[in-house]
Design a protein around this motif. Structure first.
Motif, PDB file in Angstrom:
ATOM      1  N   ALA A   3     -90.687  98.343  18.133  1.00 56.51           N
ATOM      2  CA  ALA A   3     -91.434  97.090  18.230  1.00 56.51           C
ATOM      3  C   ALA A   3     -90.879  96.063  17.256  1.00 56.51           C
ATOM      4  O   ALA A   3     -90.600  96.367  16.101  1.00 56.51           O
ATOM      5  CB  ALA A   3     -92.908  97.337  17.951  1.00 56.51           C
ATOM      6  N   ARG A   4     -90.743  94.837  17.712  1.00 59.43           N
ATOM      7  CA  ARG A   4     -90.276  93.749  16.854  1.00 59.43           C
ATOM      8  C   ARG A   4     -91.441  92.890  16.389  1.00 59.43           C
ATOM      9  O   ARG A   4     -91.536  92.530  15.224  1.00 59.43           O
ATOM     10  CB  ARG A   4     -89.261  92.908  17.614  1.00 59.43           C
ATOM     11  CG  ARG A   4     -88.026  93.685  18.051  1.00 59.43           C
ATOM     12  CD  ARG A   4     -87.051  92.808  18.810  1.00 59.43           C
ATOM     13  NE  ARG A   4     -87.640  92.266  20.033  1.00 59.43           N
ATOM     14  CZ  ARG A   4     -87.677  92.917  21.196  1.00 59.43           C
ATOM     15  NH1 ARG A   4     -87.183  94.138  21.288  1.00 59.43           N
ATOM     16  NH2 ARG A   4     -88.211  92.361  22.269  1.00 59.43           N
ATOM     17  N   VAL A   5     -92.316  92.536  17.348  1.00 63.70           N
ATOM     18  CA  VAL A   5     -93.489  91.734  17.033  1.00 63.70           C
ATOM     19  C   VAL A   5     -94.690  92.395  17.701  1.00 63.70           C
ATOM     20  O   VAL A   5     -94.676  92.649  18.911  1.00 63.70           O
ATOM     21  CB  VAL A   5     -93.341  90.284  17.534  1.00 63.70           C
ATOM     22  CG1 VAL A   5     -94.588  89.485  17.179  1.00 63.70           C
ATOM     23  CG2 VAL A   5     -92.098  89.629  16.957  1.00 63.70           C
ATOM     24  N   LEU A  23     -98.774  98.858   9.683  1.00 65.31           N
ATOM     25  CA  LEU A  23     -97.706  98.116  10.343  1.00 65.31           C
ATOM     26  C   LEU A  23     -96.946  97.242   9.350  1.00 65.31           C
ATOM     27  O   LEU A  23     -95.708  97.199   9.364  1.00 65.31           O
ATOM     28  CB  LEU A  23     -98.289  97.249  11.457  1.00 65.31           C
ATOM     29  CG  LEU A  23     -98.799  97.980  12.704  1.00 65.31           C
ATOM     30  CD1 LEU A  23     -99.612  97.029  13.575  1.00 65.31           C
ATOM     31  CD2 LEU A  23     -97.657  98.584  13.500  1.00 65.31           C
ATOM     32  N   ILE A  24     -97.679  96.552   8.503  1.00 65.21           N
ATOM     33  CA  ILE A  24     -97.039  95.689   7.498  1.00 65.21           C
ATOM     34  C   ILE A  24     -96.162  96.521   6.569  1.00 65.21           C
ATOM     35  O   ILE A  24     -95.028  96.137   6.232  1.00 65.21           O
ATOM     36  CB  ILE A  24     -98.114  94.928   6.682  1.00 65.21           C
ATOM     37  CG1 ILE A  24     -98.854  93.924   7.575  1.00 65.21           C
ATOM     38  CG2 ILE A  24     -97.484  94.225   5.489  1.00 65.21           C
ATOM     39  CD1 ILE A  24     -98.003  92.804   8.108  1.00 65.21           C
ATOM     40  N   THR A  25     -96.678  97.682   6.148  1.00 70.63           N
ATOM     41  CA  THR A  25     -95.909  98.565   5.266  1.00 70.63           C
ATOM     42  C   THR A  25     -94.612  99.004   5.931  1.00 70.63           C
ATOM     43  O   THR A  25     -93.580  99.152   5.263  1.00 70.63           O
ATOM     44  CB  THR A  25     -96.747  99.804   4.885  1.00 70.63           C
ATOM     45  OG1 THR A  25     -97.920  99.374   4.204  1.00 70.63           O
ATOM     46  CG2 THR A  25     -95.962 100.749   3.991  1.00 70.63           C
ATOM     47  N   ARG A  26     -94.660  99.204   7.250  1.00 68.84           N
ATOM     48  CA  ARG A  26     -93.462  99.633   7.984  1.00 68.84           C
ATOM     49  C   ARG A  26     -92.515  98.471   8.293  1.00 68.84           C
ATOM     50  O   ARG A  26     -91.475  98.667   8.914  1.00 68.84           O
ATOM     51  CB  ARG A  26     -93.875 100.314   9.291  1.00 68.84           C
ATOM     52  CG  ARG A  26     -94.525 101.677   9.123  1.00 68.84           C
ATOM     53  CD  ARG A  26     -93.497 102.770   8.843  1.00 68.84           C
ATOM     54  NE  ARG A  26     -92.622 102.992   9.964  1.00 68.84           N
ATOM     55  CZ  ARG A  26     -92.864 103.838  10.976  1.00 68.84           C
ATOM     56  NH1 ARG A  26     -93.999 104.529  10.993  1.00 68.84           N
ATOM     57  NH2 ARG A  26     -91.984 103.993  11.942  1.00 68.84           N
ATOM     58  N   ASP A  43    -101.246  89.003   3.423  1.00 63.47           N
ATOM     59  CA  ASP A  43    -100.472  90.245   3.311  1.00 63.47           C
ATOM     60  C   ASP A  43     -99.227  90.231   4.180  1.00 63.47           C
ATOM     61  O   ASP A  43     -98.616  91.273   4.422  1.00 63.47           O
ATOM     62  CB  ASP A  43    -101.356  91.444   3.685  1.00 63.47           C
ATOM     63  CG  ASP A  43    -101.890  91.342   5.118  1.00 63.47           C
ATOM     64  OD1 ASP A  43    -101.606  90.324   5.787  1.00 63.47           O
ATOM     65  OD2 ASP A  43    -102.591  92.278   5.558  1.00 63.47           O
ATOM     66  N   GLY A  44     -98.846  89.062   4.657  1.00 60.70           N
ATOM     67  CA  GLY A  44     -97.691  88.961   5.536  1.00 60.70           C
ATOM     68  C   GLY A  44     -98.054  88.842   6.999  1.00 60.70           C
ATOM     69  O   GLY A  44     -97.182  88.586   7.833  1.00 60.70           O
ATOM     70  N   THR A  45     -99.330  89.020   7.319  1.00 62.04           N
ATOM     71  CA  THR A  45     -99.788  88.871   8.696  1.00 62.04           C
ATOM     72  C   THR A  45     -99.764  87.407   9.112  1.00 62.04           C
ATOM     73  O   THR A  45    -100.145  86.530   8.331  1.00 62.04           O
ATOM     74  CB  THR A  45    -101.229  89.413   8.850  1.00 62.04           C
ATOM     75  OG1 THR A  45    -101.261  90.789   8.475  1.00 62.04           O
ATOM     76  CG2 THR A  45    -101.723  89.263  10.268  1.00 62.04           C
ATOM     77  N   LYS A  46     -99.315  87.142  10.331  1.00 62.58           N
ATOM     78  CA  LYS A  46     -99.435  85.795  10.884  1.00 62.58           C
ATOM     79  C   LYS A  46    -100.762  85.725  11.620  1.00 62.58           C
ATOM     80  O   LYS A  46    -100.951  86.358  12.654  1.00 62.58           O
ATOM     81  CB  LYS A  46     -98.285  85.482  11.845  1.00 62.58           C
ATOM     82  CG  LYS A  46     -98.403  84.072  12.431  1.00 62.58           C
ATOM     83  CD  LYS A  46     -97.268  83.742  13.378  1.00 62.58           C
ATOM     84  CE  LYS A  46     -97.447  82.336  13.956  1.00 62.58           C
ATOM     85  NZ  LYS A  46     -96.360  81.978  14.899  1.00 62.58           N
ATOM     86  N   TRP A 196     -96.751 106.328  18.942  1.00 64.50           N
ATOM     87  CA  TRP A 196     -96.599 105.639  20.224  1.00 64.50           C
ATOM     88  C   TRP A 196     -95.605 104.491  20.094  1.00 64.50           C
ATOM     89  O   TRP A 196     -94.769 104.269  20.982  1.00 64.50           O
ATOM     90  CB  TRP A 196     -97.968 105.121  20.684  1.00 64.50           C
ATOM     91  CG  TRP A 196     -97.922 104.235  21.888  1.00 64.50           C
ATOM     92  CD1 TRP A 196     -97.785 104.615  23.193  1.00 64.50           C
ATOM     93  CD2 TRP A 196     -98.007 102.802  21.903  1.00 64.50           C
ATOM     94  NE1 TRP A 196     -97.792 103.521  24.026  1.00 64.50           N
ATOM     95  CE2 TRP A 196     -97.929 102.396  23.252  1.00 64.50           C
ATOM     96  CE3 TRP A 196     -98.159 101.834  20.906  1.00 64.50           C
ATOM     97  CZ2 TRP A 196     -97.983 101.049  23.629  1.00 64.50           C
ATOM     98  CZ3 TRP A 196     -98.215 100.498  21.278  1.00 64.50           C
ATOM     99  CH2 TRP A 196     -98.124 100.120  22.627  1.00 64.50           C
ATOM    100  N   LEU A 197     -95.660 103.772  18.989  1.00 58.28           N
ATOM    101  CA  LEU A 197     -94.719 102.677  18.762  1.00 58.28           C
ATOM    102  C   LEU A 197     -93.293 103.183  18.606  1.00 58.28           C
ATOM    103  O   LEU A 197     -92.340 102.547  19.062  1.00 58.28           O
ATOM    104  CB  LEU A 197     -95.111 101.897  17.494  1.00 58.28           C
ATOM    105  CG  LEU A 197     -96.145 100.793  17.640  1.00 58.28           C
ATOM    106  CD1 LEU A 197     -96.542 100.261  16.267  1.00 58.28           C
ATOM    107  CD2 LEU A 197     -95.612  99.662  18.504  1.00 58.28           C
ATOM    108  N   ASP A 198     -93.124 104.330  17.968  1.00 57.86           N
ATOM    109  CA  ASP A 198     -91.792 104.890  17.744  1.00 57.86           C
ATOM    110  C   ASP A 198     -91.182 105.453  19.019  1.00 57.86           C
ATOM    111  O   ASP A 198     -89.961 105.585  19.127  1.00 57.86           O
ATOM    112  CB  ASP A 198     -91.861 106.003  16.693  1.00 57.86           C
ATOM    113  CG  ASP A 198     -92.030 105.454  15.279  1.00 57.86           C
ATOM    114  OD1 ASP A 198     -91.661 104.291  15.051  1.00 57.86           O
ATOM    115  OD2 ASP A 198     -92.529 106.188  14.413  1.00 57.86           O
TER     116      ASP A 198
END
Length: 305
Positions: A3-5, A23-26, A43-46, A196-198
């Motif tokens: 996943a990119r976004v 997700l942010i940590t990854r 925290d970096g979330t948009k 699932w994302l991986d």
């Protein structure tokens, strides 16, 4: 991780906040929907300001995202319409926005095991219909549905009081108290999402998830777990079904005046008294290789709730 976004709903809630942090940590770029600006942590979330009723906000949320994860849901309501507006129509609108974006490669809906029994309650019916609407609106986008059992962990407000009273030596059960239950720690649920994302994008599937306890738990086994942890007995109190149903009906009447959605409704009583809430991880383990790591007894002993 492919996943990119990732576009995420429910990102400020119990499950969604844990997932957002993971997700942010990854290092994943996360776009998240939030109703209130006060919930938008730096925290970096948009952050996208809006709700599931706001089609413009949903379009902005999903624009350019290759993955959409839908965690938002309504668990309390005064009538079927309250649940349907969020769990059915809101889910459908999000899926339509994801399809219209042209960038979404896969969609994950965090549903509930209650969807297995749609006639039990307004909530269960809305979760089942929400699944149907998402699949129908998906077009060619693969849809994965997770149906977790009762999810608990730090930040949970529903099961935590039950566990706290249990560890103080009190177990209150509805009716005859002969139901089979199952639970899932939020960290294990989030780990399933990450696996699932991986994984490569797969065809649409539905998975049930629990902590892997064979045959689940009955009320006696919960009391036994607490007795071992406390090294002291647990007192057992039974609330008759008629009493619970009476309270639930009174709650609905009261809600007409307070405009507050009660937790205990006739449908919730049906859920509490349903005889079998167990499930199997066999399918998700075979497809994704996911295995839960935290049994309920371990979580209670180590205060992971």
């Amino acid at each position: 991780m492919s996943a990119r976004v990732v576009s995420l709903t429910g990102a400020t809630g119990f499950i969604g906040s844990v997932l957002r942090e993971r997700l942010i940590t990854r290092g994943v770029e996360v776009r998240a929907l939030a109703r209130s600006r006060s919930a938008m942590t730096a925290d970096g979330t948009k952050w996208i300001s809006g709700t599931l009723e706001d089609e413009q906000a949903l379009a902005e949320l999903t624009r350019g995202a290759d993955t959409v994860i839908h965690c938002a849901g309504k668990v309390r309501g005064r009538n079927a319409r309250d649940f349907d507006e969020v769990n059915v129509q809101g889910s459908k609108r999000l899926m339509e926005a994801a399809r219209m974006s042209g960038s979404c490669e896969r969609f994950l809906l965090i549903s509930s095991l209650a969807a297995r029994y749609p006639t039990l309650s307004w909530y269960a019916a809305s979760k089942f219909e929400g699944e149907c609407q998402v699949r129908e609106a998906a077009g060619t986008i693969p849809v994965c549905i997770f149906r977790p059992t009762a999810v608990y962990g730090p930040g949970d407000r529903e099961l935590r009081p039950v566990f706290e009273w249990l560890l103080r030596g009190w177990l209150v059960t509805p009716g005859k108290g002969d139901s089979l239950l199952s639970f899932l720690h939020v960290d294990d649920l989030v780990s399933a999402v990450m696996q699932w994302l991986d994984a490569p994008v797969m065809q649409s599937q539905t998975f049930e998830l629990c902590d892997g306890q064979a045959q689940g738990y009955d009320w006696a086994s919960l009391a036994s777990i607490a007795t071992d942890i406390r090294n002291a007995p647990v007192r057992h109190a039974v609330v008759p079904a008629k009493v619970l149903k009476g309270i639930a009906r009174a709650n609905l009447v009261l809600s007409r005046f307070t405009r507050q959605a009660p937790m205990l409704t006739p449908g919730k009583v049906n859920e509490l008294m349903h005889p079998d809430w167990t499930c199997s991880n066999a399918r998700i383990s075979a497809v994704l290789g996911w295995e839960p790591q935290i049994l309920l007894g371990q979580a209670l002993r180590n205060h992971l709730y």
